[in-house]
Design an enzyme around this catalytic site. Sequence first.
Site: not given
Ligand code: EPZ
Length: 420
Positions: A25-26, A95, A329, A399
């Site tokens: 999916k991702n 998102r 995370i 999902r």
């Molecule tokens: C991706 O989400 C995945 N989703 C998530 O999978 C996964 O849990 C996550 O990466 C971490 O591996 C997709 O790829 C569609 P991040 P993403 O930006 O990109 C903070 C699932 O179960 N952050 O790497 O949204 C954020 O709050 C989903 O399939 C900021 O602060 O995750 C988090 O604490 C759930 N500012 C951390 O970084 C930003 O601009 C990692 O988030 C962006 C992120």
Amino acid sequence: MPKTQKFRITGGNRLKGTVRVSGAKNAALPLMAATLLSSSKHTLRGVPALKDIFTMAELLDDLGAVCSLKKGTLEINTESIDAFEAPYELVRTMRASVLVLGPLVARYGRAKVSLPGGCAIGARPINLHLMALERMGANITLEGGYILASAKRLKGARVYFDIPTVTGTENVMMAATLAKGTTIIENAAREPEVVDLARALKAMGAEIKGAGESVITIQGVKELNPIKHRVIPDRIEASTFITAAAITAGEVTIENVLPEHMDAVIEKIKQTGTEVKTKGKALVVKGPERPLPANVKTMPYPGFPTDMQAQFMALMTVAEGSSIITETIFENRFMHVAELRRFGAEISIEGHTATVKGVDRLKGAPVMATDLRASASLVLAALRAEGESIVDRIYHIDRGYEAIEKKLRALGAEIERFKD
Ligand code: EPZ
């Protein structure tokens, strides 16, 4: 209360047999957004039939694309994109919609994307995405909960992420393929899904170096060709089935996997006494009668994935000893703990750390899913628990897991989907 679909599960069966993992999916979601970078007919293969995929297809259709998914092959025609807005009602359900931001600004010079808002597992801001696009010359304003982004033409820039954001890296990498000049992303996310996207972009004619490492360099080009790409297998689904074999003391062959994407999970699960062997391109997993305890700390790839934290915790609830599970995370990814306790699990939480004291047995109970991976965790616990469990709000699990009850039933689990 709207009628929600539920799972009825009777635990205690050892899973046996073979299961085939679907496409990731991702990986598929950013690849779908990448089709906006080139006005052509694109083909993605090995795409899972999941709610989030349909949502992204609906968003692309709203932008003027034409999407059709048949037996895993997704055809996307982006020759007549005539809208540039990702509305709140779509973005708040998924998102990952924010992934259209980079491609739209890079290809069409404009985008109006709703701020995603919070989600069950955390605030999940996108400030890093926006900082990076501004560094590349985009004009970003916030209005009425929407991001308004515009740029004559993006220019290459050096971008540093203080957190290796996965979709942030993907958004910037896609935008940079059409920017003028060179973009360097420092502290980039190294996930296999980022590498898969880079592979597809390079096949489209993009010039990208270093995907999978912490520094990615992209040299902008004038235009890109259509995507023709097969999506990598879903390492989180595969890891979830490894855990299902472990928690039921079963013996399962898992096909369509890339073990090199799952080193951290395989290493960790072996520490619990679970046997994991590769047989050709498949994994053969044999669960122990009772798992040994093991501590885990979620980290950005190649560390232990946060998307496996809830599933691993389910396994540790029946370990012979205590385990410490630390989530680094997301700030609120312990929603499954209260539900696991309903099965009789003994878990205490101190900030970002959960201490799981293994119990001899779990007892079936009615529980409620709160987010995608938490729901997988509850299904795993129910497969081990004695007696009947009901898992409510399973739209969360749909999902990210394609036909999970069919796959589990084929392995001998007693699971059925029903509506009250
Ligand atoms: C991706 O989400 C995945 N989703 C998530 O999978 C996964 O849990 C996550 O990466 C971490 O591996 C997709 O790829 C569609 P991040 P993403 O930006 O990109 C903070 C699932 O179960 N952050 O790497 O949204 C954020 O709050 C989903 O399939 C900021 O602060 O995750 C988090 O604490 C759930 N500012 C951390 O970084 C930003 O601009 C990692 O988030 C962006 C992120």
